[in-house]
Scaffold this motif. Structure first.
Motif, PDB file in Angstrom:
ATOM      1  N   GLU A 142     -19.322  -9.954 -23.557  1.00 25.17           N
ATOM      2  CA  GLU A 142     -20.238 -10.495 -24.325  1.00 25.17           C
ATOM      3  C   GLU A 142     -21.013 -11.560 -24.204  1.00 25.17           C
ATOM      4  OE1 GLU A 142     -16.865 -12.626 -27.349  1.00 25.17           O
ATOM      5  OE2 GLU A 142     -16.318 -10.007 -27.946  1.00 25.17           O
ATOM      6  N   LYS A 143     -20.549 -12.358 -23.256  1.00 25.62           N
ATOM      7  CA  LYS A 143     -21.882 -13.712 -22.807  1.00 25.62           C
ATOM      8  C   LYS A 143     -23.046 -13.054 -22.415  1.00 25.62           C
ATOM      9  CE  LYS A 143     -18.871 -17.689 -22.281  1.00 25.62           C
ATOM     10  NZ  LYS A 143     -18.256 -18.895 -21.308  1.00 25.62           N
ATOM     11  N   ASN A 144     -23.303 -11.849 -21.489  1.00 30.11           N
ATOM     12  CA  ASN A 144     -24.206 -10.977 -20.667  1.00 30.11           C
ATOM     13  C   ASN A 144     -24.346  -9.686 -22.027  1.00 30.11           C
ATOM     14  OD1 ASN A 144     -24.494 -11.888 -17.900  1.00 30.11           O
ATOM     15  ND2 ASN A 144     -22.149 -12.010 -17.958  1.00 30.11           N
ATOM     16  N   GLY A 145     -24.433 -10.109 -23.100  1.00 31.82           N
ATOM     17  CA  GLY A 145     -24.977  -9.355 -24.451  1.00 31.82           C
ATOM     18  C   GLY A 145     -24.614  -7.961 -23.971  1.00 31.82           C
ATOM     19  N   MET A 146     -22.937  -7.031 -24.023  1.00 27.65           N
ATOM     20  CA  MET A 146     -22.272  -6.855 -23.473  1.00 27.65           C
ATOM     21  C   MET A 146     -21.913  -6.612 -25.162  1.00 27.65           C
ATOM     22  SD  MET A 146     -21.199  -6.017 -20.027  1.00 27.65           S
ATOM     23  CE  MET A 146     -20.628  -4.703 -19.736  1.00 27.65           C
ATOM     24  N   THR A 147     -22.290  -5.173 -25.935  1.00 27.87           N
ATOM     25  CA  THR A 147     -21.468  -5.072 -27.275  1.00 27.87           C
ATOM     26  C   THR A 147     -19.813  -4.395 -27.649  1.00 27.87           C
ATOM     27  OG1 THR A 147     -23.478  -4.575 -28.018  1.00 27.87           O
ATOM     28  CG2 THR A 147     -21.799  -4.181 -29.187  1.00 27.87           C
ATOM     29  N   ARG A 148     -18.920  -4.267 -27.856  1.00 29.25           N
ATOM     30  CA  ARG A 148     -18.026  -3.976 -28.145  1.00 29.25           C
ATOM     31  C   ARG A 148     -18.141  -2.698 -28.705  1.00 29.25           C
ATOM     32  NH1 ARG A 148     -12.822  -7.274 -29.735  1.00 29.25           N
ATOM     33  NH2 ARG A 148     -12.754  -8.415 -28.681  1.00 29.25           N
ATOM     34  N   TYR A 168     -16.710  -2.054 -23.849  1.00 31.13           N
ATOM     35  CA  TYR A 168     -18.175  -2.444 -23.730  1.00 31.13           C
ATOM     36  C   TYR A 168     -19.260  -2.013 -23.233  1.00 31.13           C
ATOM     37  CZ  TYR A 168     -15.666  -7.047 -25.738  1.00 31.13           C
ATOM     38  OH  TYR A 168     -15.538  -7.491 -26.404  1.00 31.13           O
ATOM     39  N   GLY A 169     -20.581  -2.536 -24.162  1.00 32.57           N
ATOM     40  CA  GLY A 169     -21.299  -1.616 -23.145  1.00 32.57           C
ATOM     41  C   GLY A 169     -23.156  -2.615 -23.035  1.00 32.57           C
ATOM     42  N   ILE A 170     -23.356  -1.971 -21.917  1.00 32.36           N
ATOM     43  CA  ILE A 170     -25.003  -2.196 -22.921  1.00 32.36           C
ATOM     44  C   ILE A 170     -26.158  -1.453 -21.914  1.00 32.36           C
ATOM     45  CG2 ILE A 170     -25.008  -4.414 -20.941  1.00 32.36           C
ATOM     46  CD1 ILE A 170     -27.004  -6.202 -22.263  1.00 32.36           C
ATOM     47  N   LEU A 171     -27.052  -1.186 -23.280  1.00 29.37           N
ATOM     48  CA  LEU A 171     -27.992  -0.443 -22.588  1.00 29.37           C
ATOM     49  C   LEU A 171     -29.019  -1.279 -21.995  1.00 29.37           C
ATOM     50  CD1 LEU A 171     -28.491   2.097 -26.050  1.00 29.37           C
ATOM     51  CD2 LEU A 171     -27.287   2.156 -23.422  1.00 29.37           C
ATOM     52  N   ARG A 172     -29.410  -0.216 -21.365  1.00 32.71           N
ATOM     53  CA  ARG A 172     -30.832  -0.948 -20.734  1.00 32.71           C
ATOM     54  C   ARG A 172     -31.979  -1.908 -21.782  1.00 32.71           C
ATOM     55  NH1 ARG A 172     -33.880  -0.141 -15.146  1.00 32.71           N
ATOM     56  NH2 ARG A 172     -35.857  -1.511 -15.797  1.00 32.71           N
ATOM     57  N   LEU A 177     -35.056  -6.649 -23.646  1.00 28.68           N
ATOM     58  CA  LEU A 177     -34.421  -7.413 -25.113  1.00 28.68           C
ATOM     59  C   LEU A 177     -34.069  -9.044 -24.706  1.00 28.68           C
ATOM     60  CD1 LEU A 177     -34.177  -4.955 -27.626  1.00 28.68           C
ATOM     61  CD2 LEU A 177     -36.879  -5.997 -27.212  1.00 28.68           C
ATOM     62  N   SER A 178     -33.039  -9.133 -23.846  1.00 24.35           N
ATOM     63  CA  SER A 178     -32.425  -9.934 -24.230  1.00 24.35           C
ATOM     64  C   SER A 178     -32.660 -10.944 -22.855  1.00 24.35           C
ATOM     65  CB  SER A 178     -30.705  -9.836 -23.745  1.00 24.35           C
ATOM     66  OG  SER A 178     -31.077  -8.991 -22.260  1.00 24.35           O
ATOM     67  N   GLY A 179     -33.028 -10.119 -21.808  1.00 23.42           N
ATOM     68  CA  GLY A 179     -33.660 -10.758 -20.111  1.00 23.42           C
ATOM     69  C   GLY A 179     -34.728 -11.660 -20.341  1.00 23.42           C
TER      70      GLY A 179
END
Length: 179
Positions: A142-148, A168-172, A177-179
């Motif tokens: 979660e701290k790395n922007g990953m979504t459950r 959990y997952g995160i798309l490029r 957007l977060s980086g």
């Protein structure tokens, strides 16, 4: 050879000299409580290191399993496992020596691997999984922007009992957007 430097960590390929450092965390029942493997015997740890060294020489690597070091001391391991060489997807995993829990090291490692996956491996998506009772692990995600993305019920037998899994997952595009 992969080497990634962060503010505090050097993340590098495993070597034969890492057996003792890996065995310190891989043989600890508390560390591997939620893992499908372990606690390791010394022979299992040696075999793990040998497998990781062999995978480093493959031209078409399916995994990037790396040692996590702090001030030159091996304190954990983790990496990315590609889900098909051309799929653009990989699964993130990590395991730290218990002495280093609660210091933000897992979060820093995961951030570095997500960045490596998107920038160097040109991934589209990074996923990670953990047991719902492994609060430290899902907080790292979660701290790395990953979504459950899901809660899979009793899908794995771990240490003789059926356990749930959080996905959990995160798309490029989300990472950009977060980086």
């Amino acid at each position: 050879m992969v080497t990634i430097e962060t503010k505090r960590l050097t993340i590098r390929e495993f070597t034969h000299d890492d057996v003792d450092g890996v065995h310190r965390y891989a043989s600890n029942p508390n560390v591997v409580r939620f893992m499908v493997w372990g606690p390791n015997t010394e022979e299992e740890t040696r075999s793990f290191i040998q497998q990781k060294i062999q995978s480093q020489i493959l031209k078409a690597r399916e995994s990037y399993d790396l040692a996590i070091t702090l001030d030159g001391v091996l304190i954990g391991g983790g990496g990315l496992t590609l889900q098909g060489l051309k799929s653009g997807n990989a699964e993130l995993g990590y395991c730290l020596n218990e002495t280093y829990w609660g210091r933000g090291i897992g979060t820093e490692f995961a951030a570095a691997m997500i960045r490596y996956g998107f920038e160097d491996l040109d991934l589209h998506r990074v996923t990670a999984k953990c047991d719902p009772e492994n609060h430290g692990s899902y907080r790292i995600m979660e701290k790395n922007g990953m979504t459950r993305e899901g809660h899979i019920r009793q899908n794995q037998r771990i240490k003789g009992e059926f356990r749930d899994t959080l996905v959990y997952g995160i798309l490029r595009s989300e990472w950009d957007l977060s980086g």
